[in-house]
Design a protein around this motif. Structure first.
Motif, PDB file in Angstrom:
ATOM      1  N   ASN A 209       0.821  -1.200   0.000  1.00  0.00           N
ATOM      2  CA  ASN A 209       0.000   0.000   0.000  1.00  0.00           C
ATOM      3  C   ASN A 209       0.860   1.255   0.000  1.00  0.00           C
ATOM      4  O   ASN A 209       2.068   1.218   0.237  1.00  0.00           O
ATOM      5  CB  ASN A 209      -0.911   0.010   1.240  1.00  0.00           C
ATOM      6  CG  ASN A 209      -0.121   0.149   2.516  1.00  0.00           C
ATOM      7  OD1 ASN A 209       0.841  -0.585   2.735  1.00  0.00           O
ATOM      8  ND2 ASN A 209      -0.497   1.068   3.379  1.00  0.00           N
ATOM      9  N   TRP A 210       0.189   2.370  -0.214  1.00  0.00           N
ATOM     10  CA  TRP A 210       0.825   3.681  -0.146  1.00  0.00           C
ATOM     11  C   TRP A 210       0.962   4.109   1.303  1.00  0.00           C
ATOM     12  O   TRP A 210       0.054   3.913   2.111  1.00  0.00           O
ATOM     13  CB  TRP A 210      -0.031   4.694  -0.919  1.00  0.00           C
ATOM     14  CG  TRP A 210       0.557   6.068  -0.995  1.00  0.00           C
ATOM     15  CD1 TRP A 210       1.464   6.524  -1.905  1.00  0.00           C
ATOM     16  CD2 TRP A 210       0.254   7.179  -0.145  1.00  0.00           C
ATOM     17  NE1 TRP A 210       1.759   7.840  -1.670  1.00  0.00           N
ATOM     18  CE2 TRP A 210       1.027   8.271  -0.591  1.00  0.00           C
ATOM     19  CE3 TRP A 210      -0.589   7.360   0.963  1.00  0.00           C
ATOM     20  CZ2 TRP A 210       0.978   9.518   0.015  1.00  0.00           C
ATOM     21  CZ3 TRP A 210      -0.628   8.595   1.573  1.00  0.00           C
ATOM     22  CH2 TRP A 210       0.139   9.661   1.099  1.00  0.00           C
ATOM     23  N   TYR A 216       5.482   4.520  -1.835  1.00  0.00           N
ATOM     24  CA  TYR A 216       5.556   3.083  -2.109  1.00  0.00           C
ATOM     25  C   TYR A 216       6.973   2.538  -1.926  1.00  0.00           C
ATOM     26  O   TYR A 216       7.299   1.466  -2.426  1.00  0.00           O
ATOM     27  CB  TYR A 216       5.086   2.789  -3.533  1.00  0.00           C
ATOM     28  CG  TYR A 216       3.595   2.903  -3.723  1.00  0.00           C
ATOM     29  CD1 TYR A 216       2.741   1.924  -3.235  1.00  0.00           C
ATOM     30  CD2 TYR A 216       3.045   3.995  -4.379  1.00  0.00           C
ATOM     31  CE1 TYR A 216       1.372   2.033  -3.401  1.00  0.00           C
ATOM     32  CE2 TYR A 216       1.669   4.110  -4.551  1.00  0.00           C
ATOM     33  CZ  TYR A 216       0.843   3.121  -4.072  1.00  0.00           C
ATOM     34  OH  TYR A 216      -0.516   3.228  -4.237  1.00  0.00           O
ATOM     35  N   ARG A 219       7.482  -2.085   1.147  1.00  0.00           N
ATOM     36  CA  ARG A 219       6.326  -2.947   0.921  1.00  0.00           C
ATOM     37  C   ARG A 219       6.027  -3.722   2.200  1.00  0.00           C
ATOM     38  O   ARG A 219       6.936  -4.183   2.878  1.00  0.00           O
ATOM     39  CB  ARG A 219       6.593  -3.899  -0.242  1.00  0.00           C
ATOM     40  CG  ARG A 219       6.908  -3.158  -1.557  1.00  0.00           C
ATOM     41  CD  ARG A 219       5.841  -2.124  -1.871  1.00  0.00           C
ATOM     42  NE  ARG A 219       6.083  -1.395  -3.082  1.00  0.00           N
ATOM     43  CZ  ARG A 219       5.621  -1.746  -4.278  1.00  0.00           C
ATOM     44  NH1 ARG A 219       4.901  -2.844  -4.402  1.00  0.00           N
ATOM     45  NH2 ARG A 219       5.886  -1.006  -5.330  1.00  0.00           N
ATOM     46  N   VAL A 225       1.782  -5.904  -5.132  1.00  0.00           N
ATOM     47  CA  VAL A 225       1.008  -5.088  -6.063  1.00  0.00           C
ATOM     48  C   VAL A 225       1.950  -4.505  -7.114  1.00  0.00           C
ATOM     49  O   VAL A 225       2.897  -3.791  -6.775  1.00  0.00           O
ATOM     50  CB  VAL A 225       0.278  -3.943  -5.331  1.00  0.00           C
ATOM     51  CG1 VAL A 225      -0.474  -3.067  -6.344  1.00  0.00           C
ATOM     52  CG2 VAL A 225      -0.687  -4.499  -4.290  1.00  0.00           C
ATOM     53  N   ASP A 226       1.707  -4.837  -8.368  1.00  0.00           N
ATOM     54  CA  ASP A 226       2.470  -4.267  -9.476  1.00  0.00           C
ATOM     55  C   ASP A 226       1.888  -2.882  -9.769  1.00  0.00           C
ATOM     56  O   ASP A 226       0.734  -2.762 -10.209  1.00  0.00           O
ATOM     57  CB  ASP A 226       2.365  -5.164 -10.707  1.00  0.00           C
ATOM     58  CG  ASP A 226       3.282  -4.713 -11.841  1.00  0.00           C
ATOM     59  OD1 ASP A 226       3.280  -3.509 -12.168  1.00  0.00           O
ATOM     60  OD2 ASP A 226       3.993  -5.569 -12.396  1.00  0.00           O
ATOM     61  N   LEU A 227       2.662  -1.837  -9.540  1.00  0.00           N
ATOM     62  CA  LEU A 227       2.149  -0.471  -9.673  1.00  0.00           C
ATOM     63  C   LEU A 227       1.857  -0.092 -11.115  1.00  0.00           C
ATOM     64  O   LEU A 227       1.108   0.852 -11.371  1.00  0.00           O
ATOM     65  CB  LEU A 227       3.136   0.525  -9.060  1.00  0.00           C
ATOM     66  CG  LEU A 227       3.377   0.384  -7.559  1.00  0.00           C
ATOM     67  CD1 LEU A 227       4.341   1.453  -7.077  1.00  0.00           C
ATOM     68  CD2 LEU A 227       2.067   0.469  -6.794  1.00  0.00           C
ATOM     69  N   ASP A 228       2.441  -0.804 -12.066  1.00  0.00           N
ATOM     70  CA  ASP A 228       2.195  -0.492 -13.480  1.00  0.00           C
ATOM     71  C   ASP A 228       0.939  -1.180 -14.002  1.00  0.00           C
ATOM     72  O   ASP A 228       0.144  -0.582 -14.726  1.00  0.00           O
ATOM     73  CB  ASP A 228       3.408  -0.920 -14.331  1.00  0.00           C
ATOM     74  CG  ASP A 228       4.652  -0.117 -13.981  1.00  0.00           C
ATOM     75  OD1 ASP A 228       4.532   1.109 -13.740  1.00  0.00           O
ATOM     76  OD2 ASP A 228       5.751  -0.716 -13.928  1.00  0.00           O
ATOM     77  N   THR A 229       0.746  -2.435 -13.623  1.00  0.00           N
ATOM     78  CA  THR A 229      -0.390  -3.203 -14.151  1.00  0.00           C
ATOM     79  C   THR A 229      -1.527  -3.358 -13.144  1.00  0.00           C
ATOM     80  O   THR A 229      -2.613  -3.800 -13.505  1.00  0.00           O
ATOM     81  CB  THR A 229       0.078  -4.604 -14.572  1.00  0.00           C
ATOM     82  OG1 THR A 229       0.493  -5.322 -13.400  1.00  0.00           O
ATOM     83  CG2 THR A 229       1.239  -4.509 -15.557  1.00  0.00           C
ATOM     84  N   MET A 230      -1.253  -3.019 -11.871  1.00  0.00           N
ATOM     85  CA  MET A 230      -2.212  -3.208 -10.769  1.00  0.00           C
ATOM     86  C   MET A 230      -2.486  -4.680 -10.481  1.00  0.00           C
ATOM     87  O   MET A 230      -3.404  -5.022  -9.748  1.00  0.00           O
ATOM     88  CB  MET A 230      -3.540  -2.478 -11.035  1.00  0.00           C
ATOM     89  CG  MET A 230      -3.427  -0.977 -11.066  1.00  0.00           C
ATOM     90  SD  MET A 230      -2.989  -0.266  -9.461  1.00  0.00           S
ATOM     91  CE  MET A 230      -1.261   0.194  -9.746  1.00  0.00           C
ATOM     92  N   GLU A 231      -1.669  -5.581 -11.043  1.00  0.00           N
ATOM     93  CA  GLU A 231      -1.819  -7.005 -10.751  1.00  0.00           C
ATOM     94  C   GLU A 231      -1.435  -7.273  -9.295  1.00  0.00           C
ATOM     95  O   GLU A 231      -0.465  -6.699  -8.783  1.00  0.00           O
ATOM     96  CB  GLU A 231      -0.928  -7.834 -11.670  1.00  0.00           C
ATOM     97  CG  GLU A 231      -1.059  -9.338 -11.446  1.00  0.00           C
ATOM     98  CD  GLU A 231      -0.064 -10.152 -12.266  1.00  0.00           C
ATOM     99  OE1 GLU A 231      -0.175 -11.389 -12.253  1.00  0.00           O
ATOM    100  OE2 GLU A 231       0.826  -9.541 -12.898  1.00  0.00           O
ATOM    101  N   ARG A 232      -2.183  -8.152  -8.643  1.00  0.00           N
ATOM    102  CA  ARG A 232      -1.912  -8.530  -7.262  1.00  0.00           C
ATOM    103  C   ARG A 232      -1.588 -10.014  -7.197  1.00  0.00           C
ATOM    104  O   ARG A 232      -2.351 -10.841  -7.679  1.00  0.00           O
ATOM    105  CB  ARG A 232      -3.121  -8.226  -6.373  1.00  0.00           C
ATOM    106  CG  ARG A 232      -3.550  -6.761  -6.426  1.00  0.00           C
ATOM    107  CD  ARG A 232      -4.868  -6.549  -5.716  1.00  0.00           C
ATOM    108  NE  ARG A 232      -5.348  -5.172  -5.849  1.00  0.00           N
ATOM    109  CZ  ARG A 232      -6.500  -4.734  -5.365  1.00  0.00           C
ATOM    110  NH1 ARG A 232      -7.309  -5.574  -4.735  1.00  0.00           N
ATOM    111  NH2 ARG A 232      -6.863  -3.472  -5.532  1.00  0.00           N
TER     112      ARG A 232
END
Length: 250
Positions: A209-210, A216, A219, A225-232
């Motif tokens: 999270n932020w 960021y 962690r 959390v991939d900040l570019d794709t938002m994949e978790r």
């Protein structure tokens, strides 16, 4: 107060204060740090009033807040039912080495200095001390001095920078986080066995999270959390904690 079957509570950052030594000056410094950072919140919330030692200390320095008629009674009648506990690291203090500047703003640090204990266990990525027994000491304090109020660990965890370096086969192997959680759960379990009313444990946090302090940079989560794709994606700790929850132990 009770609302139907519900309970009203708050969450506090409870950081135990440990003195450098048993010397009376160090012990006094630790006690005053505890007054400012723990008891000033705990006592009114759980016991319904401020500790007399804190009142006397503030009065001696002309820093008592304004109190209106009925304030004390209002506080006494509205204590909490449930307490959330945030714990990350201990506060280690020692007696002041130099007199405070009395022309400077009045601060708790007038009464103690911070102390870095030699040989302490550290989170090398965050720069914070890791002291698992602190969670036990908090719970025992609640049992012995605060009516054994029903509580739960609302925040506990460790931040690590650049966790991608620990990625193998598409998953972050955060064994350091597993060790951190295991150590704290062992002490929490000991406290429960000794009669503390600790009802649960929550990691900070479910997913990366932020942060107000460092965006960021570090962690903290069970999930990457991939900040570019938002994949978790779950980290190794997520799978481990699922097993702990399912088995109710490890």
């Amino acid at each position: 107060r009770k609302v139907g079957d519900g309970k009203i509570g708050i969450i506090l950052n409870l950081t135990p204060s440990y003195p450098r030594s048993d010397h009376p000056a160090d012990v006094k410094a630790s006690r005053i740090a505890d007054l400012f950072f723990n008891r000033s919140f705990l006592d009114p919330s759980v016991l319904g009033g401020y500790p007399q030692e804190l009142i006397d200390l503030l009065a001696a320095h002309d820093h008592l807040p304004a109190v209106r008629e009925g304030d004390r009674e209002l506080m006494k009648q509205n204590t909490i039912d449930l307490l959330g506990v945030n714990y990350y690291q201990p506060r280690r203090v020692k007696a002041k080495e130099h007199l405070p500047n009395t022309e400077a703003p009045f601060m708790p640090e007038w009464f103690f200095d911070h102390y870095e204990m030699p040989g302490r266990k550290m989170n090398p990525y965050r720069g914070w001390e890791i002291y698992e027994k602190g969670i036990y000491d908090i719970m025992m304090n609640l049992k012995e001095n605060y009516g054994n109020i029903e509580s739960f660990v609302s925040e506990n965890g460790m931040g690590v920078q650049d966790e991608e370096r620990f990625e193998q086969d598409g998953m972050i192997h955060d064994d350091y986080r597993i060790d951190f959680i295991r150590g704290h759960l062992e002490w929490l379990h000991t406290a429960i066995e000794e009669g503390c009313q600790a009802k649960g444990y929550h990691l900070w946090t479910f997913m990366d999270n932020w942060s107000w302090m460092n965006a960021y940079k570090n962690r903290y989560g069970f999930y990457q959390v991939d900040l570019d794709t938002m994949e978790r994606k779950p980290k190794k700790s997520a799978h481990w904690f699922k097993e702990v929850s399912t088995q109710n132990g490890f």
